[in-house]
Design a protein around this motif. Sequence first.
Motif, short mmCIF file in Angstrom:
data_model
loop_
_atom_site.label_atom_id
_atom_site.label_comp_id
_atom_site.label_asym_id
_atom_site.label_seq_id
_atom_site.Cartn_x
_atom_site.Cartn_y
_atom_site.Cartn_z
N ILE A 239 0.84 -1.21 0.00
CA ILE A 239 0.00 0.00 0.00
C ILE A 239 0.87 1.26 0.00
CG2 ILE A 239 -1.62 1.36 1.38
CD1 ILE A 239 -3.08 -1.20 2.05
N PRO A 240 1.90 1.36 0.89
CA PRO A 240 2.81 2.51 0.75
C PRO A 240 3.52 2.53 -0.61
CG PRO A 240 3.09 1.48 2.89
CD PRO A 240 2.21 0.58 2.09
N ALA A 241 3.90 1.33 -1.11
CA ALA A 241 4.55 1.28 -2.42
C ALA A 241 3.60 1.77 -3.51
CB ALA A 241 5.00 -0.15 -2.72
N LEU A 242 2.29 1.44 -3.38
CA LEU A 242 1.31 1.92 -4.36
C LEU A 242 1.17 3.44 -4.30
CD1 LEU A 242 -0.85 1.10 -6.43
CD2 LEU A 242 -2.49 0.95 -4.54
N LEU A 243 1.20 4.00 -3.09
CA LEU A 243 1.14 5.46 -2.95
C LEU A 243 2.36 6.13 -3.59
CD1 LEU A 243 -0.12 5.78 0.77
CD2 LEU A 243 -1.46 5.94 -1.33
N ILE A 244 3.54 5.56 -3.35
CA ILE A 244 4.77 6.11 -3.93
C ILE A 244 4.75 5.99 -5.46
CG2 ILE A 244 7.27 5.83 -4.07
CD1 ILE A 244 6.48 7.11 -1.51
N SER A 245 4.26 4.84 -5.96
CA SER A 245 4.17 4.65 -7.41
C SER A 245 3.22 5.68 -8.03
CB SER A 245 3.68 3.24 -7.73
OG SER A 245 4.58 2.28 -7.26
N THR A 246 2.10 5.92 -7.36
CA THR A 246 1.15 6.93 -7.84
C THR A 246 1.79 8.31 -7.84
OG1 THR A 246 -0.66 5.61 -6.94
CG2 THR A 246 -1.14 7.89 -7.53
N ALA A 247 2.53 8.62 -6.77
CA ALA A 247 3.23 9.91 -6.71
C ALA A 247 4.25 10.03 -7.84
CB ALA A 247 3.92 10.07 -5.35
N THR A 248 4.92 8.90 -8.15
CA THR A 248 5.90 8.91 -9.25
C THR A 248 5.20 9.21 -10.57
OG1 THR A 248 7.20 7.24 -8.08
CG2 THR A 248 7.65 7.55 -10.44
N GLY A 249 4.08 8.55 -10.81
CA GLY A 249 3.34 8.81 -12.04
C GLY A 249 2.84 10.23 -12.14
N ILE A 250 2.37 10.80 -11.02
CA ILE A 250 1.87 12.17 -11.03
C ILE A 250 2.98 13.17 -11.33
CG2 ILE A 250 0.92 14.01 -9.56
CD1 ILE A 250 -0.76 11.87 -8.17
N ILE A 251 4.13 13.00 -10.70
CA ILE A 251 5.19 14.00 -10.81
C ILE A 251 5.85 13.98 -12.19
CG2 ILE A 251 7.21 12.68 -10.00
CD1 ILE A 251 7.84 15.17 -8.24
N VAL A 252 5.93 12.81 -12.83
CA VAL A 252 6.56 12.77 -14.16
C VAL A 252 5.58 13.19 -15.25
CG1 VAL A 252 8.25 11.02 -13.53
CG2 VAL A 252 6.05 10.31 -14.50
N THR A 253 4.27 13.17 -14.97
CA THR A 253 3.30 13.62 -15.96
C THR A 253 2.81 15.03 -15.66
OG1 THR A 253 1.50 12.63 -14.65
CG2 THR A 253 2.45 11.30 -16.42
N ARG A 254 3.39 15.66 -14.64
CA ARG A 254 2.92 17.00 -14.23
C ARG A 254 3.55 18.05 -15.11
NH1 ARG A 254 -0.53 20.09 -12.69
NH2 ARG A 254 -0.62 21.13 -10.70
N ALA A 255 2.74 18.79 -15.86
CA ALA A 255 3.23 19.92 -16.65
C ALA A 255 3.18 21.18 -15.79
CB ALA A 255 2.37 20.11 -17.90
N ALA A 256 4.01 22.16 -16.15
CA ALA A 256 4.04 23.43 -15.41
C ALA A 256 2.69 24.13 -15.52
CB ALA A 256 5.14 24.32 -15.97
N SER A 257 2.17 24.62 -14.38
CA SER A 257 0.90 25.32 -14.37
C SER A 257 0.92 26.34 -13.25
CB SER A 257 -0.26 24.34 -14.19
OG SER A 257 -0.12 23.64 -12.97
N GLU A 258 -0.14 27.14 -13.21
CA GLU A 258 -0.20 28.20 -12.21
C GLU A 258 -0.80 27.72 -10.89
OE1 GLU A 258 -2.37 31.33 -14.01
OE2 GLU A 258 -0.84 31.79 -15.50
N ASP A 259 -1.51 26.61 -10.88
CA ASP A 259 -2.17 26.13 -9.68
C ASP A 259 -1.81 24.67 -9.42
OD1 ASP A 259 -3.79 28.49 -9.01
OD2 ASP A 259 -4.80 28.07 -10.91
N ASN A 260 -2.23 24.18 -8.25
CA ASN A 260 -1.97 22.78 -7.95
C ASN A 260 -2.91 21.88 -8.74
OD1 ASN A 260 -4.47 22.54 -6.53
ND2 ASN A 260 -3.51 23.42 -4.71
N MET A 261 -2.73 20.58 -8.58
CA MET A 261 -3.45 19.63 -9.43
C MET A 261 -4.95 19.68 -9.20
SD MET A 261 -2.57 15.60 -9.87
CE MET A 261 -3.35 14.63 -11.15
N SER A 262 -5.37 19.84 -7.96
CA SER A 262 -6.81 19.86 -7.67
C SER A 262 -7.50 21.03 -8.37
CB SER A 262 -7.02 19.96 -6.15
OG SER A 262 -6.43 18.85 -5.49
N VAL A 263 -6.90 22.20 -8.30
CA VAL A 263 -7.49 23.38 -8.94
C VAL A 263 -7.50 23.22 -10.45
CG1 VAL A 263 -7.26 25.87 -9.26
CG2 VAL A 263 -6.78 24.86 -7.03
#
Length: 686
Positions: A239-263
């Motif tokens: 479960i922690p490994a799944l959270l870390i894997s999800t964080a890895t996927g989010i950060i490498v697919t994150r493009a520069a923007s003015e707000d956080n992901m939720s907004v």
Amino acid sequence: MKALNALKSSIISIAIVLIILIIITPLQPPLLDFLLMLNLSLSLVILLITTNITTALQFSIFPALLLITTLFRLSLEIQATRLILSNGGNAGEVIKTFGSFVIPNGNIVIGLIIFLIIVVAQFIVITKGAERVAEVAARFTLDAMPGKQMAIDADLNSGLITEEEAKKRRNDVQRAADFYGSMDGASKFVKGDAILAIVIMIINIAGGIISGVMNGGDMSTIMSTYTIATVGEGLMAQIPALLISTATGIIVTRAASEDNMSVEVSKQLFSQPLVLRTAGIVLILMTLIKGFPKLVLIVLGVLFIVLSFLVDRKQKKKTRPSQQAVQKLNAANSELERLKNPENVYSMLEVETIEMEFGYSLIPLVEESQGGTFVDKVVLFRRQFALETGVVIPSVRMRDNIQLPNNRYVIKIKGEKVAEGTVLVGSLLIMNPLGDDFLIDGIDTIEPAFGLKARWIPKEKREEAEMDGYTVVEPASVMMTHLAEVIRRHAEELIGRREINNMLDVAKKHNQALVDEVIPAKISVGELQKILQNLLHEDIPIRDIVTILETIADYAPKIKDTDVLTEFVRQRLKRTITHKIAPDGELKVLTIDPNLENKITSSVRSTEHGTYLAIDPDTAQKIIDNLSEQVNKFNQAGLTPVVLVSPAVRMYFKRLTEQALPDLCVVSYNEIENDVKVMALGAVAA
């Protein structure tokens, strides 16, 4: 305080040492429970950080953190395995609780299937995808570095950013390349951890069965005990490994923007009311299909339709005239009332030195209250231009003009239009340094400052354009570059008597005697203005006003012609001229034939108002044609043409060729430093 700072600087080193100790040192179940929950908490914190950052570089430590958390998780798995096999399946309350929760009614098969689904989903779906994205991002980021560096250099050269900002942006480009390169390798840590989880599961079950049988236990009890412990341990690790894997996927697919992901998700996913309304209607129509849960479909359909109306109302509210717009309208009406008095019209007759007018759509780029950055760019350029040329340009008057097209702007010098351009707000301008055709769809245009082929593209394609090596420019930067180029071309018109007096006041602070000796005893302020304008006309900086005044003091008693005085000033400023045209100590030039020099010298005529060149039109045209041919050869070779002539001829040759080749640099031998290596690549003849 020093001890606390030392502890902060070495906390990671201490943590790694403790993790190594956990691997080799047996732990009691209560301590293992604490460490397992700590691991889960850290994984959750990391996931939440990745969803709240706007750029990946805000969490640049993530690749190293990925390795540390994987090592920590591995140490806990080893400890859990040790306790399961040596303590009769008892590895603490956390593992037991998780195992019992996942295995309902002691159904071992269901528990193992759920555990395997989690591991395989993490391994194949998330980890594999994140690994591929990191690999592609690393390659494309590296390929895009030259284009990004060129864009930074272009902004720096045009004065849009300072040297410190340029250094920061270059550092960000390098950090981005290093980050995605690190992520490409770090993502394999999580992949290996998923494989290891399956291996440990097999070891725990097989080892537990062997151990239980050797101790004479009941097979049913052995299977239940060790399977529950194995599944619980696997879940607490995965479960922690799944959270870390999800964080890895989010950060490498994150493009520069003015707000956080939720907004950003709420803005982009719920920004089309028509789409939401259509989805709601489709869901309600699906109730006609036999067997579908009608109540669920109706609830979801109504929810989407209500949400669409809420979004629609919010968007319409934004488009209503704001209070600020109403205030502007009232101010305009007040201005009309004021202008009914003829005496108030005289205040409108003053001509602004530099003025820009904008169409309605460009106002957000200028208005600071609406997030516009153009004014800040103008301020930075004024400073940069003053340091480069010695001229402090007047304030730029900015106003809107409803008669202009929405995306149009006009630049005026002393009340007259000298340039204009069009920019698309909400888009980006791309240029190809290689001159090839564009591969990204957009609107073709011409870059207004230098007339280069360009294309407007949507902002969403910025990353794609940078990865393809294009130079990407914001709309405000396009206007600023154009304004900067216009100011450089008309610098001589921007220095009036008021600016001259300001320069003399500054010079008086350290050279009072020199200023008093020259002004007005030897020349007037108006004559000094003509000399400085002559220098600026040929792009010679006038920052060294002391040297200029000293030269005038030496020659003004004998020479009254300001053009001739300018030539002597140029010779005194030869270090400045040399550094400008030959920064690397080498100068490739065109020379002129001695017979042509003699002809020009013999054609000079003197009058009481000065000297001029009297040469027949046919000869002048032949000289210009021959010169243009030589200049084209320089341009084709990628060289900047410079004509080197004798001091007596320089001024007249420049006047002769200025109409046809206004940007041609003409210098004399006395304006070049002695240590410059001069190479003549051609000669101009009549």
